[in-house]
Structures are given as C-alpha cells and as structure tokens.
Design a protein around this motif. Structure first.
Motif, PDB file in Angstrom:
ATOM      1  N   VAL A  93       0.835  -1.206   0.000  1.00 48.98           N
ATOM      2  CA  VAL A  93       0.000   0.000   0.000  1.00 48.98           C
ATOM      3  C   VAL A  93       0.865   1.250   0.000  1.00 48.98           C
ATOM      4  O   VAL A  93       1.844   1.339   0.750  1.00 48.98           O
ATOM      5  CB  VAL A  93      -0.919   0.051   1.243  1.00 48.98           C
ATOM      6  N   VAL A  94       0.499   2.215  -0.816  1.00 48.27           N
ATOM      7  CA  VAL A  94       1.102   3.540  -0.742  1.00 48.27           C
ATOM      8  C   VAL A  94      -0.027   4.561  -0.640  1.00 48.27           C
ATOM      9  O   VAL A  94      -1.058   4.437  -1.307  1.00 48.27           O
ATOM     10  CB  VAL A  94       2.011   3.822  -1.958  1.00 48.27           C
ATOM     11  N   SER A  95       0.146   5.557   0.243  1.00 43.13           N
ATOM     12  CA  SER A  95      -0.891   6.572   0.470  1.00 43.13           C
ATOM     13  C   SER A  95      -0.257   7.941   0.624  1.00 43.13           C
ATOM     14  O   SER A  95       0.899   8.071   1.039  1.00 43.13           O
ATOM     15  CB  SER A  95      -1.703   6.251   1.738  1.00 43.13           C
ATOM     16  N   PHE A  96      -1.047   8.978   0.310  1.00 41.80           N
ATOM     17  CA  PHE A  96      -0.632  10.366   0.490  1.00 41.80           C
ATOM     18  C   PHE A  96      -1.769  11.121   1.173  1.00 41.80           C
ATOM     19  O   PHE A  96      -2.931  11.021   0.768  1.00 41.80           O
ATOM     20  CB  PHE A  96      -0.320  11.029  -0.856  1.00 41.80           C
ATOM     21  N   LEU A  97      -1.436  11.864   2.211  1.00 40.49           N
ATOM     22  CA  LEU A  97      -2.367  12.760   2.892  1.00 40.49           C
ATOM     23  C   LEU A  97      -1.732  14.134   2.918  1.00 40.49           C
ATOM     24  O   LEU A  97      -0.616  14.293   3.420  1.00 40.49           O
ATOM     25  CB  LEU A  97      -2.648  12.282   4.324  1.00 40.49           C
ATOM     26  N   ALA A  98      -2.428  15.139   2.384  1.00 39.94           N
ATOM     27  CA  ALA A  98      -1.810  16.454   2.264  1.00 39.94           C
ATOM     28  C   ALA A  98      -2.847  17.557   2.414  1.00 39.94           C
ATOM     29  O   ALA A  98      -4.050  17.338   2.217  1.00 39.94           O
ATOM     30  CB  ALA A  98      -1.084  16.585   0.921  1.00 39.94           C
ATOM     31  N   THR A 109      -4.915   6.780  -1.924  1.00 35.37           N
ATOM     32  CA  THR A 109      -4.371   5.508  -1.453  1.00 35.37           C
ATOM     33  C   THR A 109      -4.559   4.449  -2.524  1.00 35.37           C
ATOM     34  O   THR A 109      -5.619   4.375  -3.164  1.00 35.37           O
ATOM     35  CB  THR A 109      -5.026   5.062  -0.129  1.00 35.37           C
ATOM     36  N   LEU A 110      -3.520   3.649  -2.757  1.00 34.50           N
ATOM     37  CA  LEU A 110      -3.555   2.515  -3.665  1.00 34.50           C
ATOM     38  C   LEU A 110      -3.024   1.295  -2.921  1.00 34.50           C
ATOM     39  O   LEU A 110      -1.911   1.328  -2.377  1.00 34.50           O
ATOM     40  CB  LEU A 110      -2.694   2.748  -4.912  1.00 34.50           C
ATOM     41  N   HIS A 253       5.612  -0.779   8.085  1.00 28.43           N
ATOM     42  CA  HIS A 253       4.804   0.432   7.908  1.00 28.43           C
ATOM     43  C   HIS A 253       5.673   1.632   8.273  1.00 28.43           C
ATOM     44  O   HIS A 253       6.138   1.757   9.405  1.00 28.43           O
ATOM     45  CB  HIS A 253       3.569   0.380   8.827  1.00 28.43           C
ATOM     46  N   TYR A 254       5.910   2.500   7.299  1.00 28.84           N
ATOM     47  CA  TYR A 254       6.659   3.712   7.599  1.00 28.84           C
ATOM     48  C   TYR A 254       6.001   4.904   6.914  1.00 28.84           C
ATOM     49  O   TYR A 254       5.261   4.750   5.941  1.00 28.84           O
ATOM     50  CB  TYR A 254       8.126   3.589   7.181  1.00 28.84           C
ATOM     51  N   GLY A 277       2.413  17.374   3.350  1.00 24.50           N
ATOM     52  CA  GLY A 277       1.725  16.166   3.756  1.00 24.50           C
ATOM     53  C   GLY A 277       2.631  15.018   4.120  1.00 24.50           C
ATOM     54  O   GLY A 277       3.825  15.192   4.403  1.00 24.50           O
ATOM     55  N   PHE A 278       2.033  13.824   4.108  1.00 31.53           N
ATOM     56  CA  PHE A 278       2.712  12.594   4.492  1.00 31.53           C
ATOM     57  C   PHE A 278       2.591  11.571   3.368  1.00 31.53           C
ATOM     58  O   PHE A 278       1.576  11.499   2.682  1.00 31.53           O
ATOM     59  CB  PHE A 278       2.072  11.979   5.748  1.00 31.53           C
ATOM     60  N   ARG A 279       3.622  10.774   3.231  1.00 32.56           N
ATOM     61  CA  ARG A 279       3.566   9.585   2.379  1.00 32.56           C
ATOM     62  C   ARG A 279       3.671   8.362   3.269  1.00 32.56           C
ATOM     63  O   ARG A 279       4.534   8.279   4.141  1.00 32.56           O
ATOM     64  CB  ARG A 279       4.719   9.587   1.370  1.00 32.56           C
ATOM     65  N   ASP A 280       2.783   7.417   3.048  1.00 34.33           N
ATOM     66  CA  ASP A 280       2.739   6.188   3.830  1.00 34.33           C
ATOM     67  C   ASP A 280       3.037   5.007   2.909  1.00 34.33           C
ATOM     68  O   ASP A 280       2.517   4.933   1.796  1.00 34.33           O
ATOM     69  CB  ASP A 280       1.336   6.049   4.452  1.00 34.33           C
TER      70      ASP A 280
END
Length: 454
Positions: A93-98, A109-110, A253-254, A277-280
């Motif tokens: 999983v990769v996600s972005f919250l901004a 999120t994908l 998970h980072y 934002g953040f990248r997960d």
C-alpha cells in the motif's frame, strides 16, 4: 539426602511462586464497553516487564543492525513497490495525505493485492467547491489484470504512482474521472446539491528531505508497553509472544513528511496545487482487517511548518485492545515519538458515528500539545474484498497549542453488511468465482475443482 530434600523443596517453592505469578498476571482487567481494558492491579509490574522485553527486542532487530538498515541499498529496496508473495493476504500500500493553509486537502491511497486486484481511493477537498472523489467510491476494488498475472507496480484504474528517487521523490499521476459533489447549507442541515463526473488530469510530485518514521522501530516503547500491560497475560498471550518476531518481520509500515506540488486539470480548468503532507508505505502479509475492532488516525499539518500524526488502534486478537501511536515532526523534519495521549477510543465515536469536534492532549518527551479539531466535511468508503471495514474520511481544521492547521482524520469500524450484489455482480467472473469459493469454505460447502483461493 538432606541436601537433596532441601533442593527439591526450594525448586517446588520457586515453581509454586512462578505459577502463582502467572495466575495473577493472567487476570483480566475491568473492560470499558466490554472492549477496552483499564489498568489492573498488576499494571505497573507488567508495564516494566513489557518495556524491558520491547527494548531488548528492538535492540536485537533494529539497533544492532542500524548500519545495514540505514544503507542506501536497503532503503532503495524498502521504498520500491514490493513483490507480492503467494500468501493470499500479501499486500503493498502507498498513500498520500496532504493539505495547505488555504484548506485544500488531498487523500490518495492505492493497495496492491494478488492477481492484479487494486484498491483505490482519491479525495480532493476544495473549500467553497465541495468534494471531488473517485467515481467508484465507496467501493474501492478495481481489477488491473485478467486474474492470471500479478502486478509489479502501483498502476491501474487511471493511476500511476512510482518512486523517482528512493526516500526522496515520488510521482503521483491520475488520468480519468472524478465525481464532484456540491453542497448547500439550509436552516435544518447540509444537503447534496449536485453530483457530476468531470474528466481529470492529475500530476503531482512528492518531495522530502527528511528521514522516515518506521512504526516497528520508532513508535514509543512506552505506548506499546502501556497497551500490553492492560491485557490479560494468559496462554494465548504467551503463544503470541513466541511468534512476535516473525509477525514483526511480516509487517512493515513507515511514513515520511514532505511536500506535494503540481497541477490538476478539472474539466477545462487548471489548478496548481502546493501542499504539505505525508507519504505512507505499508507491505507484508499480516494485515487482517477482520481482526481490527476500530482505529482512529489524525494527520495534521500546522501553519508553523510542523506536523503531527496521532492514532489509536484496537485489535484485541493481537492483544492490543487500545494501542496509542503517533509522532510530531518538526519544521526541520525531525520526528519526535508521542509518549502519552489521553485520546481514548471509547470517548470518541464508539457507537459508530464519528464526532464533529475532538479535543485531546498528547505528550512527547519534551513537549505537551493541546489538540483541537473541527470537521469540515466527511465521506465514507469501504475497505476489504467483502467490505470488512467502514472508514469515515474527515477533512478537518485544527489548532495545536494555539497554532492553526489543516488535515485529515480516519475513523475505521468493523462492517458486517458485506459487499452488495449491485456492486459485486460487476466484478470479473474469475473474481466472483474466488469469492464464492471463500464463502463455501466458511459454510463448509462442496466446491468445484476449478475454484481456488485468493
């Protein structure tokens, strides 16, 4: 003979003491709402033991191997799309919250699963305009292959997300449609005014100059020890301890703070986006949504350049009925783990409806933060192949120690409605066959030889 008798009596006394200690430690604490344990009589003893064991475990896995784990070669391996294993629970999983000070907010999120299954969500909140979101939501499931091959990157359903420089730069592209929901305020309530599909072209670059926060390595040991010390240390608990090292290795998970810059074309209009934002990035095999009772997660971007993540996870089957988590990231990109928090799940939305206002306090080793949150808008999506979880995505404004900011909140709940037939009948035949087989296993029905497990 006398000496042998003394030795036998001494051993018997030690065994009796150990048995008594284990019996006392296995006692259950009082539960709030039948789910969340309070601090029991032996909380501090269990806390001390858990803290000692955690520090030793982290030293053995991380501190002792710090040079290898921080090498450019290892980080490049960690940061790329991960190969999915034969395990049916394998995920990547990769996600972005901004967000920015103007109140614009983006969430993407994908989640890659086996056989080309991709779970996707995109939300863009623009103040005064409303919400733009993936047209298939609240369902997230998409299919990128014919079921006979695996995916090797975050691509499909109009998206392509890929690293350009490991732990430094990622590209986020989307070409497709978004559903635009307009709203209007009435004297009684907020009503949906209009929904329309718009053609969209999104091209953003995420850049970061900071390190990353690895939850296995960097989450405060005191928070984990607090959660474990509240649990009953019974036979199941000790069995879980034997495999905890294996479980940790199967779950990574980072997160990383940075900036998202680029453009989006909405219909015939072009809009430049400049967000923080953040990248997960999360991957592994130990990610079973059906075992999670609840979680709440806040990602806040403050006007002074700092940011904050605060969360609470309830996963009783893993002896973490209430695990608090999070960190503060300074304007210089330094991560400071949260060491204490009074955000309790039972106080916020326990009955299934997230609150519109939240106020709580968190601590790091050096500072104390009063967090005040106001929800501006929310949307619902369902996570899992059978909609095992229901997630409320909230778009929020916040104040932390008097400093304003913007951000996101997620409230996840267990969901038992299943994925509706109106949605699942549109799935490819091979995927429908898999789901029938999984249900037949649950019902102990006979199955055809052509059926297989996903």
């Amino acid at each position: 003979m006398f000496i042998l008798t003394v030795i036998c009596l001494s051993l018997g006394f030690v065994v009796a003491l150990l048995s008594l200690a284990m019996l006392l430690l296995s006692r259950k604490s009082m539960l709030i709402f039948g789910k969340y344990p309070c601090k029991g009589v032996f909380y501090w003893l269990k806390y001390g033991i858990a803290l000692l064991v955690l520090r030793q475990l982290r030293y053995r896995i991380y501190k002792r191997n710090e040079e290898l784990l921080s090498s450019p070669e290892h980080l490049a391996t960690l940061d790329r799309p991960q190969p999915l294993t034969s395990d049916p629970k394998s995920y990547d999983v990769v996600s972005f919250l901004a967000a920015n000070a103007a109140g614009q907010k983006l969430m993407v999120t994908l989640e890659r699963r086996r056989l080309g299954v991709l779970k996707v969500a995109l939300y863009l909140w623009l103040p005064g305009e409303g919400l733009y979101c993936s047209p298939k939501l609240p369902d997230m499931v998409h299919f990128t292959t014919d079921g006979n091959e695996e995916s090797s990157e975050f691509q499909g359903a109009g998206f392509h997300i890929y690293p350009e420089q490991s732990m430094r730069s990622w590209r986020l592209k989307y070409s497709g449609q978004l559903r635009h929901t307009m709203e209007m305020e009435t004297e009684q309530e907020t009503e949906i005014k209009e929904q329309q599909l718009l053609s969209v072209q999104l091209d953003l670059n995420f850049n970061s100059s900071s390190d990353h926060f690895n939850y296995n390595r960097d989450l405060s040991s005191s928070l984990i020890a607090d959660s474990i010390a509240r649990e009953a240390w019974n036979d199941s608990f000790y069995s879980m301890l034997k495999s905890v090292g294996h479980i940790v290795e199967k779950r990574t998970h980072y997160e990383q703070s940075g900036e998202l810059d680029g453009s989006i074309v909405l219909g015939e209009r072009r809009l430049e986006l400049h967000l923080r934002g953040f990248r997960d990035h999360s991957f592994g095999t130990e990610r079973c949504l059906s075992s999670i009772n609840r979680y709440v997660y806040f990602a806040l971007l403050l006007d002074d350049g700092s940011s904050m993540v605060v969360g609470n996870l309830s996963q009783p089957s893993f002896f973490l009925s209430s695990l608090k988590m999070g960190y503060v990231c300074t304007p210089k990109g330094i991560y400071q783990p949260i060491t204490a928090s009074n955000f309790e799940l039972y106080s916020y939305g326990e009955k299934g409806t997230p609150p519109q206002h939240q106020n709580f306090i968190v601590h790091t080793e050096e500072h104390k933060y009063l967090v005040q949150i106001r929800v501006e808008h929310s949307a619902v999506r369902y996570v899992g192949g059978d909609w095992e979880s229901k997630v409320f995505n909230q778009f929020v404004a916040c104040t932390v120690n008097g400093i304003g900011g913007q951000g996101h909140a997620e409230y996840l709940y267990r969901n038992n409605t299943g994925r509706p037939d109106t949605v699942s009948t549109q799935d490819p035949q091979w995927y429908q066959r898999i789901k029938r087989f999984e249900r037949s296993l649950s019902n102990l029905d006979l199955v055809n030889e052509e059926d297989f497990i996903f």
